[in-house]
Motif scaffolding. Structure first.
Motif, PDB file in Angstrom:
ATOM      1  N   ALA A   1       0.833  -1.203   0.000  1.00 36.98           N
ATOM      2  CA  ALA A   1       0.000   0.000   0.000  1.00 36.98           C
ATOM      3  C   ALA A   1       0.868   1.255   0.000  1.00 36.98           C
ATOM      4  O   ALA A   1       0.574   2.229  -0.721  1.00 36.98           O
ATOM      5  N   ARG A   2       1.940   1.245   0.761  1.00 41.07           N
ATOM      6  CA  ARG A   2       2.843   2.407   0.825  1.00 41.07           C
ATOM      7  C   ARG A   2       3.502   2.647  -0.530  1.00 41.07           C
ATOM      8  O   ARG A   2       3.547   3.779  -1.026  1.00 41.07           O
ATOM      9  N   TYR A   3       4.023   1.583  -1.139  1.00 36.70           N
ATOM     10  CA  TYR A   3       4.667   1.707  -2.448  1.00 36.70           C
ATOM     11  C   TYR A   3       3.672   2.237  -3.484  1.00 36.70           C
ATOM     12  O   TYR A   3       3.979   3.152  -4.246  1.00 36.70           O
ATOM     13  N   LEU A   4       2.468   1.673  -3.502  1.00 37.24           N
ATOM     14  CA  LEU A   4       1.468   2.099  -4.484  1.00 37.24           C
ATOM     15  C   LEU A   4       1.056   3.553  -4.283  1.00 37.24           C
ATOM     16  O   LEU A   4       0.843   4.285  -5.258  1.00 37.24           O
ATOM     17  N   ALA A   5       0.936   3.998  -3.047  1.00 34.16           N
ATOM     18  CA  ALA A   5       0.570   5.392  -2.778  1.00 34.16           C
ATOM     19  C   ALA A   5       1.662   6.335  -3.292  1.00 34.16           C
ATOM     20  O   ALA A   5       1.366   7.361  -3.934  1.00 34.16           O
ATOM     21  N   ILE A   6       2.921   6.004  -3.046  1.00 34.57           N
ATOM     22  CA  ILE A   6       4.037   6.827  -3.519  1.00 34.57           C
ATOM     23  C   ILE A   6       4.088   6.822  -5.042  1.00 34.57           C
ATOM     24  O   ILE A   6       4.200   7.876  -5.681  1.00 34.57           O
ATOM     25  N   PHE A   7       3.977   5.644  -5.634  1.00 33.51           N
ATOM     26  CA  PHE A   7       4.041   5.520  -7.088  1.00 33.51           C
ATOM     27  C   PHE A   7       2.874   6.243  -7.760  1.00 33.51           C
ATOM     28  O   PHE A   7       3.047   6.942  -8.756  1.00 33.51           O
ATOM     29  N   GLU A   8       1.665   6.100  -7.204  1.00 32.83           N
ATOM     30  CA  GLU A   8       0.504   6.762  -7.778  1.00 32.83           C
ATOM     31  C   GLU A   8       0.663   8.286  -7.732  1.00 32.83           C
ATOM     32  O   GLU A   8       0.336   8.986  -8.699  1.00 32.83           O
ATOM     33  N   LYS A   9       1.177   8.805  -6.637  1.00 32.08           N
ATOM     34  CA  LYS A   9       1.391  10.247  -6.517  1.00 32.08           C
ATOM     35  C   LYS A   9       2.372  10.728  -7.574  1.00 32.08           C
ATOM     36  O   LYS A   9       2.142  11.741  -8.244  1.00 32.08           O
ATOM     37  N   LYS A  10       3.457   9.995  -7.764  1.00 31.09           N
ATOM     38  CA  LYS A  10       4.456  10.367  -8.774  1.00 31.09           C
ATOM     39  C   LYS A  10       3.890  10.225 -10.189  1.00 31.09           C
ATOM     40  O   LYS A  10       4.148  11.066 -11.051  1.00 31.09           O
ATOM     41  N   ALA A  11       3.111   9.182 -10.422  1.00 35.82           N
ATOM     42  CA  ALA A  11       2.512   8.980 -11.743  1.00 35.82           C
ATOM     43  C   ALA A  11       1.525  10.097 -12.062  1.00 35.82           C
ATOM     44  O   ALA A  11       1.529  10.640 -13.176  1.00 35.82           O
ATOM     45  N   ASN A  12       0.690  10.466 -11.101  1.00 37.19           N
ATOM     46  CA  ASN A  12      -0.274  11.553 -11.315  1.00 37.19           C
ATOM     47  C   ASN A  12       0.435  12.878 -11.569  1.00 37.19           C
ATOM     48  O   ASN A  12       0.017  13.663 -12.424  1.00 37.19           O
ATOM     49  N   SER A  13       1.523  13.123 -10.848  1.00 40.86           N
ATOM     50  CA  SER A  13       2.308  14.336 -11.052  1.00 40.86           C
ATOM     51  C   SER A  13       2.903  14.346 -12.455  1.00 40.86           C
ATOM     52  O   SER A  13       2.877  15.375 -13.154  1.00 40.86           O
ATOM     53  N   TYR A  14       3.430  13.233 -12.895  1.00 39.38           N
ATOM     54  CA  TYR A  14       3.993  13.109 -14.240  1.00 39.38           C
ATOM     55  C   TYR A  14       2.925  13.367 -15.298  1.00 39.38           C
ATOM     56  O   TYR A  14       3.149  14.099 -16.257  1.00 39.38           O
ATOM     57  N   ILE A  15       1.765  12.775 -15.103  1.00 42.90           N
ATOM     58  CA  ILE A  15       0.670  12.941 -16.067  1.00 42.90           C
ATOM     59  C   ILE A  15       0.262  14.408 -16.150  1.00 42.90           C
ATOM     60  O   ILE A  15       0.092  14.954 -17.240  1.00 42.90           O
ATOM     61  N   ARG A  16       0.096  15.057 -14.997  1.00 45.92           N
ATOM     62  CA  ARG A  16      -0.278  16.478 -14.989  1.00 45.92           C
ATOM     63  C   ARG A  16       0.798  17.337 -15.653  1.00 45.92           C
ATOM     64  O   ARG A  16       0.510  18.212 -16.453  1.00 45.92           O
ATOM     65  N   LYS A  17       2.036  17.065 -15.316  1.00 47.35           N
ATOM     66  CA  LYS A  17       3.160  17.843 -15.844  1.00 47.35           C
ATOM     67  C   LYS A  17       3.241  17.730 -17.362  1.00 47.35           C
ATOM     68  O   LYS A  17       3.518  18.702 -18.054  1.00 47.35           O
ATOM     69  N   ASN A  18       2.998  16.564 -17.871  1.00 52.80           N
ATOM     70  CA  ASN A  18       3.116  16.326 -19.306  1.00 52.80           C
ATOM     71  C   ASN A  18       1.796  16.476 -20.042  1.00 52.80           C
ATOM     72  O   ASN A  18       1.741  16.189 -21.235  1.00 52.80           O
TER      73      ASN A  18
ATOM     74  N   ARG B   1      -8.221  16.902 -16.604  1.00 50.45           N
ATOM     75  CA  ARG B   1      -7.625  18.043 -17.320  1.00 50.45           C
ATOM     76  C   ARG B   1      -8.375  19.318 -16.970  1.00 50.45           C
ATOM     77  O   ARG B   1      -7.761  20.367 -16.802  1.00 50.45           O
ATOM     78  N   GLU B   2      -9.699  19.229 -16.832  1.00 55.95           N
ATOM     79  CA  GLU B   2     -10.478  20.410 -16.476  1.00 55.95           C
ATOM     80  C   GLU B   2     -10.110  20.892 -15.079  1.00 55.95           C
ATOM     81  O   GLU B   2      -9.957  22.080 -14.852  1.00 55.95           O
ATOM     82  N   ARG B   3      -9.959  19.957 -14.132  1.00 58.03           N
ATOM     83  CA  ARG B   3      -9.578  20.344 -12.771  1.00 58.03           C
ATOM     84  C   ARG B   3      -8.210  21.012 -12.769  1.00 58.03           C
ATOM     85  O   ARG B   3      -7.988  21.993 -12.091  1.00 58.03           O
ATOM     86  N   GLU B   4      -7.281  20.452 -13.541  1.00 59.30           N
ATOM     87  CA  GLU B   4      -5.932  20.999 -13.580  1.00 59.30           C
ATOM     88  C   GLU B   4      -5.915  22.398 -14.163  1.00 59.30           C
ATOM     89  O   GLU B   4      -5.128  23.242 -13.769  1.00 59.30           O
ATOM     90  N   LYS B   5      -6.788  22.663 -15.129  1.00 59.63           N
ATOM     91  CA  LYS B   5      -6.841  23.981 -15.766  1.00 59.63           C
ATOM     92  C   LYS B   5      -7.681  24.956 -14.952  1.00 59.63           C
ATOM     93  O   LYS B   5      -7.801  26.123 -15.300  1.00 59.63           O
ATOM     94  N   GLY B   6      -8.328  24.475 -13.909  1.00 60.55           N
ATOM     95  CA  GLY B   6      -9.164  25.324 -13.076  1.00 60.55           C
ATOM     96  C   GLY B   6     -10.514  25.630 -13.686  1.00 60.55           C
ATOM     97  O   GLY B   6     -11.138  26.621 -13.360  1.00 60.55           O
ATOM     98  N   ILE B   7     -10.964  24.775 -14.589  1.00 58.79           N
ATOM     99  CA  ILE B   7     -12.261  24.974 -15.240  1.00 58.79           C
ATOM    100  C   ILE B   7     -13.377  24.507 -14.344  1.00 58.79           C
ATOM    101  O   ILE B   7     -13.331  23.515 -13.719  1.00 58.79           O
TER     102      ILE B   7
END
Length: 166
Positions: A133-150, A160-166
């Motif tokens: 559970a700890r590994y998955l939580a860390i990995f998911e956070k990093k994956a979501n950050s990567y997805i948002r960044k890219n 995408r709407e949440r990220e853009k503040g729509i």
């Protein structure tokens, strides 16, 4: 720059794929597809008599399309029925034939998994859950950050709407 993956992560990924492979073999032994096996397994291990398609998607991490096509096939085989739920929601229920199949083919396999967990002992089984559970939580956070960044096209539209503040 060459990609480097540490030995520990390579072994974790190998073990994850082996776990998937074991479940694939169990599904085949029950004459079921992986998704049908997962759906029936989830229903059999649950405390409720019914569940929704949305619940299956959320718990099994399978796409709505995969769940829908598996449910359709299981209905055609006489193993599941759909009943009215709240609003437009439909509840999925095992038929008597589905219950028999689950009891004959899935419960013994579920007991194998329970036996393996029990054989680990309470301390090690709890440690396995905690660290996974700890590994998955860390990995998911990093994956979501990567997805948002890219600004990945794989991010759901509402994300995408949440990220853009729509």
């Amino acid at each position: 720059m060459p990609y480097f993956q540490g030995d520990a992560l390579q072994e974790y990924n190998r073990l994850y794929r082996k776990y998937d492979s074991i479940f694939h073999e169990l599904a085949l032994s029950a004459s079921l597809s992986n998704s049908a096996f997962a759906i029936l397994y989830y229903i059999m291990e649950g405390t409720e008599e019914t569940c929704s398609q949305k619940e299956l998607c959320n718990r099994l991490f399978l796409s709505k399309q995969t769940i829908h096509s598996s449910i359709r096939k299981l209905r055609e085989e006489g193993l599941l029925t759909l009943e009215p739920g709240k609003g437009r929601d439909l509840k999925i229920r095992l038929t008597p034939a589905g219950r028999r199949l689950g009891e004959e083919r899935l419960l013994p396999l579920m007991e194998l998994e329970n036996d393996a967990f029990r054989d680990m002992g309470p301390k090690d089984s709890r440690l396995l859950l905690t660290l996974t559970a700890r590994y998955l939580a860390i990995f998911e956070k990093k994956a979501n950050s990567y997805i948002r960044k890219n600004n990945s096209p794989f991010l759901p539209e509402e994300g995408r709407e949440r990220e853009k503040g729509i």
